[in-house]
Write a protein that holds these residues in place. Structure first.
Motif, short mmCIF file in Angstrom:
data_model
loop_
_atom_site.label_atom_id
_atom_site.label_comp_id
_atom_site.label_asym_id
_atom_site.label_seq_id
_atom_site.Cartn_x
_atom_site.Cartn_y
_atom_site.Cartn_z
N ARG A 13 2.12 -5.99 10.07
CA ARG A 13 2.18 -5.63 8.64
C ARG A 13 3.61 -5.69 8.12
O ARG A 13 3.85 -6.11 6.99
CB ARG A 13 1.58 -4.25 8.41
CG ARG A 13 0.06 -4.26 8.40
CD ARG A 13 -0.51 -2.96 7.87
NE ARG A 13 -0.25 -1.82 8.74
CZ ARG A 13 -1.02 -1.46 9.75
NH1 ARG A 13 -2.12 -2.14 10.01
NH2 ARG A 13 -0.71 -0.41 10.50
N ARG A 16 4.40 -9.25 7.53
CA ARG A 16 3.67 -9.71 6.34
C ARG A 16 4.33 -9.18 5.08
O ARG A 16 4.44 -9.89 4.08
CB ARG A 16 2.20 -9.28 6.41
CG ARG A 16 1.34 -9.94 5.34
CD ARG A 16 -0.07 -9.50 5.42
NE ARG A 16 -0.10 -8.07 5.13
CZ ARG A 16 -1.21 -7.35 5.11
NH1 ARG A 16 -2.35 -7.90 5.41
NH2 ARG A 16 -1.16 -6.07 4.82
N PHE A 47 -0.84 -12.81 14.68
CA PHE A 47 -0.96 -12.87 13.22
C PHE A 47 -2.20 -13.66 12.82
O PHE A 47 -2.98 -13.23 11.97
CB PHE A 47 0.30 -13.51 12.62
CG PHE A 47 0.41 -13.37 11.12
CD1 PHE A 47 1.17 -12.36 10.56
CD2 PHE A 47 -0.24 -14.26 10.27
CE1 PHE A 47 1.28 -12.23 9.19
CE2 PHE A 47 -0.14 -14.13 8.90
CZ PHE A 47 0.62 -13.11 8.35
N GLU A 50 -5.35 -11.68 13.56
CA GLU A 50 -5.55 -10.53 12.68
C GLU A 50 -5.86 -10.93 11.24
O GLU A 50 -6.71 -10.35 10.59
CB GLU A 50 -4.32 -9.62 12.72
CG GLU A 50 -4.47 -8.36 11.91
CD GLU A 50 -5.58 -7.44 12.41
OE1 GLU A 50 -6.08 -6.65 11.59
OE2 GLU A 50 -5.95 -7.49 13.61
N TYR A 51 -5.15 -11.94 10.73
CA TYR A 51 -5.27 -12.28 9.31
C TYR A 51 -6.03 -13.56 9.02
O TYR A 51 -6.25 -13.91 7.86
CB TYR A 51 -3.88 -12.34 8.67
CG TYR A 51 -3.17 -11.01 8.73
CD1 TYR A 51 -3.66 -9.91 8.02
CD2 TYR A 51 -2.04 -10.83 9.51
CE1 TYR A 51 -3.03 -8.68 8.09
CE2 TYR A 51 -1.41 -9.61 9.58
CZ TYR A 51 -1.90 -8.54 8.87
OH TYR A 51 -1.28 -7.32 8.94
N GLU A 53 -5.15 -16.66 9.41
CA GLU A 53 -4.32 -17.81 9.08
C GLU A 53 -2.96 -17.63 9.74
O GLU A 53 -2.57 -16.51 10.07
CB GLU A 53 -4.16 -17.98 7.56
CG GLU A 53 -3.56 -16.79 6.85
CD GLU A 53 -3.63 -16.90 5.34
OE1 GLU A 53 -3.94 -17.97 4.80
OE2 GLU A 53 -3.37 -15.88 4.68
N TYR A 58 0.07 -18.30 5.45
CA TYR A 58 0.10 -17.12 4.61
C TYR A 58 1.22 -17.23 3.57
O TYR A 58 1.02 -16.98 2.38
CB TYR A 58 0.30 -15.86 5.46
CG TYR A 58 0.35 -14.60 4.65
CD1 TYR A 58 -0.82 -14.00 4.18
CD2 TYR A 58 1.56 -14.00 4.32
CE1 TYR A 58 -0.77 -12.85 3.41
CE2 TYR A 58 1.62 -12.86 3.56
CZ TYR A 58 0.44 -12.28 3.10
OH TYR A 58 0.50 -11.15 2.33
#
Length: 153
Positions: A13, A16, A47, A50-51, A53, A58
């Protein structure tokens, strides 16, 4: 799909958040991995798991999202928008924008109706973070300058 360790989530996070705040600046995988405090390959795998992409996908998506906002709401040119969101080449910006949005940036801008914010306001607001809280701080290395004759003594 790789399972991401729970103790790594705050680090992902943080990286990000760095990407969200600095999307218009040059970002690379190594820099984002440093923000997360892990190796770049481990960061890339976690990453993406989790997300959904990669980190650079991102960043690209965030840049294009911001570009759509600017094209819709301002009277800036496509070139100005591409530079503001972090692209150094107009061709790369146009290609990515068209891939993600489905139309070219100029076509997108033409189809958006409504009042537009003048570009000069966008540039002023974008530069507002560079203006010091106290005007004299910007002149500190050069000494205080003023037009008031009483203060010049």
């Amino acid at each position: 799909m790789t399972s991401v360790p729970v103790d790594l989530l705050p680090h992902l996070r943080r990286a990000r958040d760095v990407a969200d705040r600095n999307y218009a600046e040059p970002l690379d995988l190594a820099g984002l991995a440093r923000a997360a405090g892990v190796s770049k390959y481990h960061f890339l795998r976690c990453f993406a798991a989790e997300y959904g992409e990669t980190p650079m996908q991102y960043v690209t998506r965030r840049r294009i999202e911001r570009a759509t906002d600017l094209l819709r709401a301002t009277n800036l040119t496509v070139t100005e928008v591409s530079i503001l969101v972090g692209y150094s080449a107009l061709g790369s910006f146009t290609r990515r924008f068209t891939e993600l949005v489905g139309v070219s940036p100029s076509e997108y801008q033409r189809t958006q109706a409504g009042a537009r914010i003048p570009g000069c306001y966008v540039f002023m607001l974008g530069l507002s973070s560079a203006i010091p809280a106290k005007p004299d701080e910007a002149l500190a290395p050069y000494g205080r300058r003023t037009n008031d004759p009483e203060e010049q003594q």
